[in-house]
Design a protein around this motif. Structure first.
Motif, short mmCIF file in Angstrom:
data_model
loop_
_atom_site.label_atom_id
_atom_site.label_comp_id
_atom_site.label_asym_id
_atom_site.label_seq_id
_atom_site.Cartn_x
_atom_site.Cartn_y
_atom_site.Cartn_z
N GLN A 126 0.88 -1.16 0.00
CA GLN A 126 0.00 0.00 0.00
C GLN A 126 0.93 1.22 0.00
O GLN A 126 1.69 1.41 0.94
CB GLN A 126 -0.89 0.02 1.24
N VAL A 127 0.86 2.02 -1.04
CA VAL A 127 1.73 3.19 -1.16
C VAL A 127 0.85 4.44 -1.04
O VAL A 127 -0.04 4.66 -1.85
CB VAL A 127 2.51 3.20 -2.49
N THR A 128 1.12 5.22 0.00
CA THR A 128 0.35 6.43 0.28
C THR A 128 1.27 7.64 0.19
O THR A 128 2.39 7.60 0.70
CB THR A 128 -0.28 6.37 1.68
N LEU A 129 0.81 8.69 -0.47
CA LEU A 129 1.56 9.94 -0.53
C LEU A 129 0.78 11.00 0.23
O LEU A 129 -0.44 11.13 0.06
CB LEU A 129 1.75 10.40 -1.97
N ARG A 130 1.50 11.73 1.06
CA ARG A 130 0.92 12.88 1.75
C ARG A 130 1.69 14.10 1.28
O ARG A 130 2.91 14.15 1.41
CB ARG A 130 1.00 12.71 3.26
N LEU B 199 -3.04 10.87 -0.78
CA LEU B 199 -3.31 10.22 -2.07
C LEU B 199 -2.84 8.78 -2.02
O LEU B 199 -1.76 8.48 -1.52
CB LEU B 199 -2.58 10.96 -3.19
N GLN B 200 -3.64 7.89 -2.57
CA GLN B 200 -3.28 6.48 -2.64
C GLN B 200 -2.72 6.18 -4.03
O GLN B 200 -3.39 6.40 -5.04
CB GLN B 200 -4.52 5.61 -2.38
N ALA B 201 -1.49 5.70 -4.09
CA ALA B 201 -0.88 5.34 -5.37
C ALA B 201 -1.40 3.97 -5.80
O ALA B 201 -1.67 3.11 -4.97
CB ALA B 201 0.64 5.31 -5.25
N VAL C 17 6.65 16.07 0.25
CA VAL C 17 5.94 14.87 -0.18
C VAL C 17 6.46 13.70 0.66
O VAL C 17 7.64 13.36 0.61
CB VAL C 17 6.18 14.59 -1.68
N GLU C 18 5.57 13.09 1.41
CA GLU C 18 5.93 11.95 2.24
C GLU C 18 5.36 10.69 1.58
O GLU C 18 4.16 10.60 1.31
CB GLU C 18 5.34 12.11 3.64
N VAL C 19 6.24 9.73 1.32
CA VAL C 19 5.86 8.46 0.71
C VAL C 19 5.88 7.40 1.81
O VAL C 19 6.92 7.15 2.41
CB VAL C 19 6.84 8.06 -0.42
N THR C 20 4.73 6.78 2.07
CA THR C 20 4.63 5.73 3.08
C THR C 20 4.31 4.42 2.39
O THR C 20 3.40 4.35 1.56
CB THR C 20 3.53 6.05 4.11
#
Length: 190
Positions: free
Chosen positions: A77-81, A94-96, A121-124
């Protein structure tokens, strides 16, 4: 195929060729092989620069290294804030989505930026092996009313096509006159 048709097809190909580059994937590297929990993350952005009121694109690759081998992670699950500098307490989340089976381990997201300025931009990444995050900074330029490069390119293409057609017509007319002269001189010799 005649030479003029080949030239016209080459002109059209030159106009169409940049279009895939403006689509998804690729871009400017923002993160290269950064640790995010148990994963290694890569991220690219486009266009360069980002611009307010236009789509910002981020492509993320997620991998895991085991015994000196790199494996793509396809079920994360890749989420960007996106945190806008003047309002860091109101991030865009945002959900990638996975790119495709062919591009295993790649995820992407598009979003229209509401403001220009500084964005963090934070990529989790979250998956079966755990979770981790990494971030980068982007500067979004102000919105534009016209994309002059597109207009200039279109004008140049139009001029090239008009010049090509005018030249073809002129050559066609010159051949007709030449054929007429050849026909009239053969009639006189008989």
């Amino acid at each position: 195929m005649s030479r003029s048709v080949c030239v016209l097809l080459a002109l059209l190909a030159a106009l169409i060729a940049p279009l895939p580059l403006m689509a998804h994937g690729g871009g400017v590297a923002q993160i290269t092989d950064a640790p995010a929990g148990p994963y290694r993350v890569f991220a690219w952005t486009s266009p360069d620069p980002w611009r307010a009121d236009e789509d910002a694109h981020v492509t993320v690759a997620v991998t895991r290294v085991e015994a000196d081998q790199t494996f793509p992670i396809t079920d994360a699950q890749v989420t960007l804030r996106l945190y806008w500098d003047p309002q860091p307490d109101q991030p865009l989340t945002l959900q990638a989505t996975p790119v495709s089976a062919v591009a295993a381990g790649f995820y992407e997201v598009d979003h229209t930026l509401p403001h220009d300025g500084l964005w963090r931009v934070e990529v989790t990444v979250q998956g079966n092996e755990g979770a981790g995050s990494v971030s980068f900074i982007m500067q979004a330029a102000p919105a534009t009313t016209n994309n002059w490069f597109v207009w200039a390119g279109g004008a140049l293409a139009l001029l090239a096509v008009i010049g090509f057609l005018f030249g073809a017509r002129k050559r066609s007319g010159a051949r007709a006159v030449s054929m007429q002269r050849a026909t009239s001189s053969s009639v006189v010799q008989e």
